[in-house]
Design a protein around this motif. Structure first.
Motif, short mmCIF file in Angstrom:
data_model
loop_
_atom_site.label_atom_id
_atom_site.label_comp_id
_atom_site.label_asym_id
_atom_site.label_seq_id
_atom_site.Cartn_x
_atom_site.Cartn_y
_atom_site.Cartn_z
N THR A 27 0.86 -1.19 0.00
CA THR A 27 0.00 0.00 0.00
C THR A 27 0.89 1.24 0.00
O THR A 27 2.08 1.18 0.35
CB THR A 27 -0.91 0.06 1.24
N ARG A 39 4.67 11.30 1.59
CA ARG A 39 3.43 10.78 1.02
C ARG A 39 3.21 11.28 -0.41
O ARG A 39 2.80 10.52 -1.29
CB ARG A 39 2.26 11.17 1.91
N ALA A 69 -6.47 1.22 3.31
CA ALA A 69 -5.71 1.68 2.15
C ALA A 69 -5.92 0.73 0.98
O ALA A 69 -6.12 -0.48 1.17
CB ALA A 69 -4.23 1.76 2.51
#
Length: 421
Positions: A27, A39, A69
């Protein structure tokens, strides 16, 4: 339209892709946690990999209390790889996906040592053509070819290094020939190296980052994984333990010209010769019966009769195991693997051979090197080399040095020259 990544992003792309391929992270949050990347950057690079068709969105990950996720999955069926393995007494070919799964494979007996490259590779190409002809019209494209051959290999040049016992093969342009024939990148390595790689990458439950794979075929060879990477040595000769001297006997002359080599005591050809002599001399009624019924005896006959309790075969394999143990103890002291896998025809004797090997290894190995050392039978067995050849090709194609050279084209088909980057 997706565009090729800039050179400075290639390493990040390959790192993220490798984590998804190997299941280390599936993920976006996991990728960020494992790499330390922000991120936003992870999201951008994952978007690049999705756009280029190397990753795809999968199901939601199990919830850990918050919002689940979305998992990522490597598109292992985006391309295909042709693979081949040339052993002493047989050739094997297969068709694999990008995840190392064999979709089709075929093996047939051949005296590889006695064959010249031209007729043998003609046959490999015929078998490859048959595998491709059986594909449906909507099959993914061929991305590459991987082949394992006998003896040391100049991996950079894609050809075997000259050996007296393999006349005609030294310097033969295996890579060039297959690349011209199939118009894809081609990689060549020693067959036992590929078995080690296949075991390491193809059986995660047995994975160890420091691993030795020992093939007990007509001769004895080893492939070494060190720190998670295949170790070939300076000239491709790492792992030639069949020519380690285990007995001080000047009369025991190996085909390499040296004396006392392990191959003379644990190689399948030498064991078969000893078994045939024993059968003719009446030392083993069980082997004599097999010789009369079959016209010959080989290492598998010895293994089967040893399991059935034949005293001569048990003695022969005990001696082979002890000799192997001597060589493996030296290997363990030098390379310190945490796992030794034993495969090949002689290994069919199973626990009897393993017991003799373990006893000698643990007796002779330095205590710190023997601590937690496991010695087990190969889980992949005869498929290990083909699986390893598939991983070799995919790993090379998805490396930072090569991925930028073909990713914008959608596949490496028609780009055989990228092997030289």
């Amino acid at each position: 339209m997706a565009t090729a990544p800039a050179p400075d992003t290639a390493q990040t792309l390959c790192t993220l892709l490798d984590m998804v391929r190997t299941g280390k992270a599936t993920t976006r949050p996991e990728l960020g946690a494992h790499t330390g990347l922000g991120r936003k950057l992870v999201a951008q690079r994952v978007a690049d990999l999705l756009a280029h068709g190397l990753l795809e969105e999968a199901e939601l990950a199990p919830s850990t209390g918050g919002r689940s996720a979305r998992q990522l999955r490597f598109r292992r069926r985006a391309g295909l790889v042709l693979v081949a393995e040339l052993g002493y007494t047989s050739i094997g070919v297969g068709l694999a996906d990008l995840g190392g799964e064999l979709l089709a494979h075929h093996e047939e007996p051949t005296d590889v040592v006695a064959e010249q490259p031209e007729p043998l590779l003609n046959r490999v190409e015929e078998l490859f053509d048959g595998l491709l002809a059986d594909l449906p019209h909507d099959a993914p494209p061929l991305w590459g070819v991987g082949i394992g051959v006998l003896g040391p290999v100049d991996a950079a040049a894609g050809c075997p290094i000259p050996l007296s016992m393999m006349a005609g093969w030294g310097g033969y342009p295996v890579r060039k020939r297959l690349a011209e024939r199939f118009d894809v990148p081609v990689w060549v390595d020693n067959e036992v190296n590929l078995m080690a790689l296949g075991e390491y990458r193809g059986t995660p439950g047995h994975q160890a980052d420091d691993l030795a794979y020992v093939k007990l075929g007509s001769g004895v060879g080893a492939g070494l994984i060190s720190g998670g990477r295949l170790s070939r040595g300076a000239r491709g000769s790492a792992g030639e333990i069949g020519h380690v001297r285990v007995v001080d006997d000047p009369s025991a002359v190996c085909r390499c010209g040296a004396t006392g080599c392990l191959n003379l005591y644990a190689g399948g050809s030498s064991l078969a010769a000893a078994a045939s002599a024993a059968a003719k001399a009446g030392d083993s009624p069980a082997l004599a019966a097999r010789l009369e019924a079959q016209g010959r005896v080989d290492a598998r006959d010895i293994a089967e009769e040893a399991r059935a309790g034949d005293p001569y075969c048990v003695s022969l394999l005990n001696r082979a195991g002890k000799m192997l143990g001597r060589a493996l103890a030296a290997l363990a002291n030098i390379t310190n693997p945490s796992l030794v896998l034993v495969g090949g025809g002689v290994a069919y004797s199973g626990d009897l051979l393993l017991a003799a090997i373990r006893e000698e290894v643990y007796r002779l190995t330095f205590p710190s090197a023997a601590h937690d050392l496991r010695i087990e039978l190969s889980p992949l067995s005869d498929r290990a080399g083909l699986v390893g050849a598939a991983f070799m090709v995919t790993d090379e194609l998805l490396s930072p040095a090569r991925l930028p050279r073909w990713i914008d084209a959608g596949s490496p088909a028609g780009l055989a020259e990228i092997v030289h980057s």
